[in-house]
Enzyme design. Sequence first.
Site: not given
Ligand code: SAH
Length: 346
Positions: A292, A192, A217, A112, A333, A88, A160, A215
């Site tokens: 999300n 990211s 968190h 994650c 994502c 996507e 990814g 990321s």
């Molecule tokens: N693998 C990379 C990039 C992918 S995701 C990374 O970990 O940064 C891009 C961002 O969206 C990351 O910060 C990830 O942690 C976040 N993300 C993934 N799923 C999410 C969700 N359900 N709600 C909010 N953020 C999310």
Amino acid sequence: MQTILDFNFEKLKEIILSLNEPSYRSKQLFEGLHSGKKLEEISNISKAFKEKLLSKYLDFPAEIYKKLESKDGTKKYVFKYLDGNIVEGVLMKYKYGYTLCVSTQVGCRMNCSFCASGLNGLIRNLSCGEILAEVLLVNRDLGGSVKDRKITNLVLMGSGEPLDNYAEVVNFLKIISSPESLNISPRNISLSTCGLIDKIDRLSKENLPITLTISLHAPNGQIREKIMPVAKAYKYDELIKCAKRYFKNTGRRVVYEYALIAGVNDSLKNAEELARNLKGDYSFHVNIIPLNEVKERGLKSSKNAYTFMNALEKLGVSATVRRTMGEDIEGACGQLRNKILKDENL
Ligand code: SAH
């Protein structure tokens, strides 16, 4: 077999010369491909030459398979590759132009606990040409070409882990920012990462002044290890030290992503500990993202985003809440990909 889109301009020129074609062909071919065209659509090169190329390389590697438009104007693209895999991309319109969010792998192996991309593990890496194809196809879909760039900004935040596909991603960044391609300034590109420390250090020496987004968190290592398995291998304190080095090496401000998850990382105590752990002699910003919700993951979004942000600001930490976009079209994502795989039994 490599695709014809996997090369920078210089390398493509070498290939053209080795095929005994005049060197001006390389400009025609590169311009056609970087305008988002398959070989058969490039009208100023001969059929015989296209056949010669196709005996050695694969064609332009992707097509737009689906396009969904959200009420807020955000567009979600699904790209299909030559082997049938799909990923996507999300296109967001801002006052200054268009930002495209691209994927760097099919699936992800980081798993994650809040993310949809890792639900089925890593399927495969994307090649540099396959990542380029996402940008070039959307630029064309917006009416643009190699000489008429519609996309001004890129974020590597699709499915990814970009630094888990290091060589292809760095090649992609170098090509898309080159003057012969879309010439997107590295300053307008954010990468990211979940925090692969050795790769971040390597990236800081590539002479690519992109924005690094980590990321994070979590306010500490213990909570991070609970929600992100990768944090067991790359320790929290080491990651913050690495972010400081990135700033020192590149002069670029580091952005921390912080998805607020109810009852996990969203209390005032968490905000205070986060501020304490991040502070130091470098420039950084915290981007708070309302989670999300991904059904299969079971985690809930927190309602404390603005309280959390204000607490950080009071402690001298620059912070914003990211507005959500495209939620009605499975914006998070990997969500749309999973839905399509399920609906269409792919
Ligand atoms: N693998 C990379 C990039 C992918 S995701 C990374 O970990 O940064 C891009 C961002 O969206 C990351 O910060 C990830 O942690 C976040 N993300 C993934 N799923 C999410 C969700 N359900 N709600 C909010 N953020 C999310």
